[in-house]
Each structure stands twice: as C-alpha cells, then as structure tokens.
Design a protein around this motif. Structure first.
Motif, PDB file in Angstrom:
ATOM      1  N   ASP A  90       0.866  -1.181   0.000  1.00  0.00           N
ATOM      2  CA  ASP A  90       0.000   0.000   0.000  1.00  0.00           C
ATOM      3  C   ASP A  90       0.900   1.226   0.000  1.00  0.00           C
ATOM      4  O   ASP A  90       1.490   1.563   1.019  1.00  0.00           O
ATOM      5  CB  ASP A  90      -0.903  -0.028   1.252  1.00  0.00           C
ATOM      6  CG  ASP A  90      -1.941   1.086   1.212  1.00  0.00           C
ATOM      7  OD1 ASP A  90      -1.867   1.920   0.285  1.00  0.00           O
ATOM      8  OD2 ASP A  90      -2.800   1.114   2.107  1.00  0.00           O
ATOM      9  N   VAL A  91       1.048   1.849  -1.166  1.00  0.00           N
ATOM     10  CA  VAL A  91       1.928   3.004  -1.267  1.00  0.00           C
ATOM     11  C   VAL A  91       1.229   4.124  -2.029  1.00  0.00           C
ATOM     12  O   VAL A  91       0.444   3.875  -2.932  1.00  0.00           O
ATOM     13  CB  VAL A  91       3.263   2.680  -1.991  1.00  0.00           C
ATOM     14  CG1 VAL A  91       4.236   2.037  -1.048  1.00  0.00           C
ATOM     15  CG2 VAL A  91       3.023   1.822  -3.202  1.00  0.00           C
ATOM     16  N   ALA A  92       1.538   5.334  -1.626  1.00  0.00           N
ATOM     17  CA  ALA A  92       0.967   6.491  -2.302  1.00  0.00           C
ATOM     18  C   ALA A  92       2.092   7.414  -2.735  1.00  0.00           C
ATOM     19  O   ALA A  92       3.128   7.491  -2.071  1.00  0.00           O
ATOM     20  CB  ALA A  92       0.024   7.232  -1.361  1.00  0.00           C
ATOM     21  N   GLY A  93       1.893   8.088  -3.879  1.00  0.00           N
ATOM     22  CA  GLY A  93       2.897   8.993  -4.409  1.00  0.00           C
ATOM     23  C   GLY A  93       2.877  10.308  -3.666  1.00  0.00           C
ATOM     24  O   GLY A  93       1.978  10.546  -2.880  1.00  0.00           O
ATOM     25  N   PRO A  94       3.863  11.177  -3.874  1.00  0.00           N
ATOM     26  CA  PRO A  94       4.993  10.969  -4.773  1.00  0.00           C
ATOM     27  C   PRO A  94       6.087  10.130  -4.120  1.00  0.00           C
ATOM     28  O   PRO A  94       6.276  10.203  -2.921  1.00  0.00           O
ATOM     29  CB  PRO A  94       5.488  12.399  -5.016  1.00  0.00           C
ATOM     30  CG  PRO A  94       5.078  13.157  -3.794  1.00  0.00           C
ATOM     31  CD  PRO A  94       3.825  12.515  -3.286  1.00  0.00           C
ATOM     32  N   GLY A  95       6.736   9.338  -4.929  1.00  0.00           N
ATOM     33  CA  GLY A  95       7.824   8.500  -4.420  1.00  0.00           C
ATOM     34  C   GLY A  95       7.890   7.198  -5.197  1.00  0.00           C
ATOM     35  O   GLY A  95       7.068   6.938  -6.070  1.00  0.00           O
ATOM     36  N   THR A  96       8.875   6.393  -4.863  1.00  0.00           N
ATOM     37  CA  THR A  96       9.037   5.107  -5.532  1.00  0.00           C
ATOM     38  C   THR A  96       8.653   3.996  -4.565  1.00  0.00           C
ATOM     39  O   THR A  96       9.038   4.037  -3.399  1.00  0.00           O
ATOM     40  CB  THR A  96      10.500   4.929  -5.983  1.00  0.00           C
ATOM     41  OG1 THR A  96      10.874   6.052  -6.752  1.00  0.00           O
ATOM     42  CG2 THR A  96      10.656   3.680  -6.819  1.00  0.00           C
ATOM     43  N   ALA A  97       7.901   3.040  -5.058  1.00  0.00           N
ATOM     44  CA  ALA A  97       7.572   1.866  -4.246  1.00  0.00           C
ATOM     45  C   ALA A  97       8.679   0.842  -4.425  1.00  0.00           C
ATOM     46  O   ALA A  97       9.048   0.511  -5.553  1.00  0.00           O
ATOM     47  CB  ALA A  97       6.238   1.284  -4.679  1.00  0.00           C
TER      48      ALA A  97
END
Lengths: 250, 44
Positions: A90-97
């Motif tokens: 479960d990841v949300a931007g901004p960024g890299t998973a």
C-alpha cells in the motif's frame, strides 16, 4: 552401493555466490547438479495479485509481472510445494515503491532485497494490492529459480614444460577459470590477470583439463543461501533416484 | 457505466438518448473511470 570419492573445496564463498571445486564427478553428474540447482530447488514467488487500487501509469498486469520477479526468502523446510503466503503493498505517491514496502503475513517469507524498485508514483497516484506468493520450482516458471548464473568449468592443470627458447617471443596466454599448479595449489585466474605468461614468465607451459574435477560457479537470487541451494539440488537428484529405485523394485 | 468529463471533471452518466456529451458543459471528451472492484491478475 560403492562409496564415491568426492572432494569439495570452496574457492570463494559468500552468502549469495560461491565458487566450489568438486572432484570425483562425471561430466553428466556435474551437469545434473547444475540443472537441479536451476530448475529443481523451489522458491517462493508472487503468483496472483489482487489490485484494490492502481492509479499509477502502469497496467495491473505489468506491475504483477514485476512483483513476480521479486526474490522472496524461502525456508524450504517449513513449507511444501504449493503453499501460499500473502503479501500486501500500500503506497501512495509521490515517491518510488520498493520491494521493501511489501508487508508479508509470514515473517519467514519476505523480500530478499529491500531495494528493488517496483514503480514510481507521482502526486496523487496510489497502489494498493494483495499478492499471493506460492512455493514452486524453476521448471514451472523461471521466476521460481533459486539459482541464477549457475555454471561450471573443468579445473585446469598447468604444467611447466621448460624454459622458453632464447629467441621465442613471450606471448600472452589467456585462461579463465581456476588452475591447479604442479604442487597442487589452487589458483583462480584472476590472481594473475587471466594471463599465464604473468605467472610463469619465460616458461613454456601446458594446460590440460583435470578429469572429474569441476569448478562450479553458483549464484542465488537471495531466496536461499548458496550452500543450501547446492545441498537441496543434490537432494532432489537423490529423491528422484530413490523414486526410480522403488518403482523398479515393485 | 460512469464516465468523467475531461473539461469540467464532473461525473457523467450516459443514457441511450443523450449521445456522448457532458450534460453540464457540453464537452464531448469523456474519460472512463476505473471500476471499484478488486481485480485479480495472475502472474505468468
């Protein structure tokens, strides 16, 4: 059954890669071990992915394929082929998973590397998913291969034949692998820049394969360590031989 | 079937009479939204 005379010697040894010299193998058996290390040692790998949300730029299927290739640590003794472990992301931007963001329901099975990039997310993009990892072998799917870049070469014996003639030119003699010198020393060719004329300047040398001696280069993707990979691979050969024996005996 | 107008970003429901057109602003470019259910994908 006669006791075969094997001799095993580690030349380099690490968690994930090793070079092992094994003596007393036939070429067919050496190749059998190599193939077993690639195809017969089971590892966990993500097999089914349930997407709750994917507002990233990547299709669900593409992300699924990437997830499938993430190596997962595999304690083989605790599981059987076909067993499943659930992981969640479960990841949300901004960024890299990264693979390290995967949360496993089973502490024994988790990503072997935490820094495998899965997807880059921009502001407002989000990925939420649940994935089932299954234990299976490399012959079912390459993502289950525990051994990567597994191969072998003959051990090569280098003998000094004599001095080079007075007017002979010193030529480079490139050799890769591992050599055995006349006094039984085992030297990887990196030690002399793969060039025999560096190690034996002004000498005439001959090189020949040592029969039955193979130098394996074994590398794993991190799901099992090298030693376990080799032992398991040999174990699968043994299992199949046993199976054949009981089938014939009946 | 729910769509979203690409100009005014409002949710649009199409019926068989209205044609492809946003009833609020008249824009003819509509975006189809991703459905809400969980999608299962097998990794092969």
């Amino acid at each position: 059954m006669s006791e075969a005379d094997f001799d095993v010697q580690y030349i380099e040894r690490d968690d994930r890669s090793a070079r092992v010299l094994i003596r007393g193998l036939s070429p067919a058996f050496a190749n059998g071990i190599r193939r077993a290390m690639i195809a017969d040692v089971p590892t966990f790998s993500i097999d089914t992915v349930r997407f709750v949300e994917n507002s990233s730029v990547m299709f669900d299927e593409m992300l699924g394929l990437r997830l499938g290739l993430v190596p997962l640590t595999t304690p083989i003794d605790d599981f059987e082929i076909g067993d499943e472990v659930t992981l969640a992301l479960d990841v949300a931007g901004p960024g890299t998973a990264y693979s390290g963001d995967l949360v496993s329901s089973e502490p024994l099975v988790e990503p072997a590397d935490k820094n495998v990039p899965l997807i880059e997310l921009k502001e407002g993009q989000r990925v939420e998913l649940e994935a089932d990892a299954v234990l299976d072998t490399g012959k079912e799917h390459a993502k289950h291969q525990g051994g990567v870049s597994v191969g072998y070469r003959h051990l090569q014996r280098v003998t000094v034949e004599g001095d080079l003639g007075e007017f002979d030119e010193e030529e480079t003699r490139i050799l890769r692998g591992v050599i055995e010198t006349e006094d039984g020393e085992i030297v990887p060719t990196e030690a002399f820049d793969h060039d025999l004329s560096e190690r034996y300047p002004g000498k005439e040398v001959s090189v020949e394969d040592v029969p039955g001696a193979f130098v394996f280069h074994v590398e794993t993707d991190g799901s099992v360590d090298v030693e376990e990979l080799i032992v398991r691979a040999i174990g699968t050969i043994e299992e199949r031989a046993d199976e054949l024996r009981t089938t014939i005996a009946v | 079937m729910s769509y979203r107008c690409s100009r005014c970003k409002r949710d649009v429901t199409l019926d068989e009479y209205g044609g492809v057109r946003c009833p609020y602003c008249g824009h003819r470019v509509l975006l189809k939204e991703r459905g809400g259910d969980v999608k299962e994908v097998s990794v092969e």
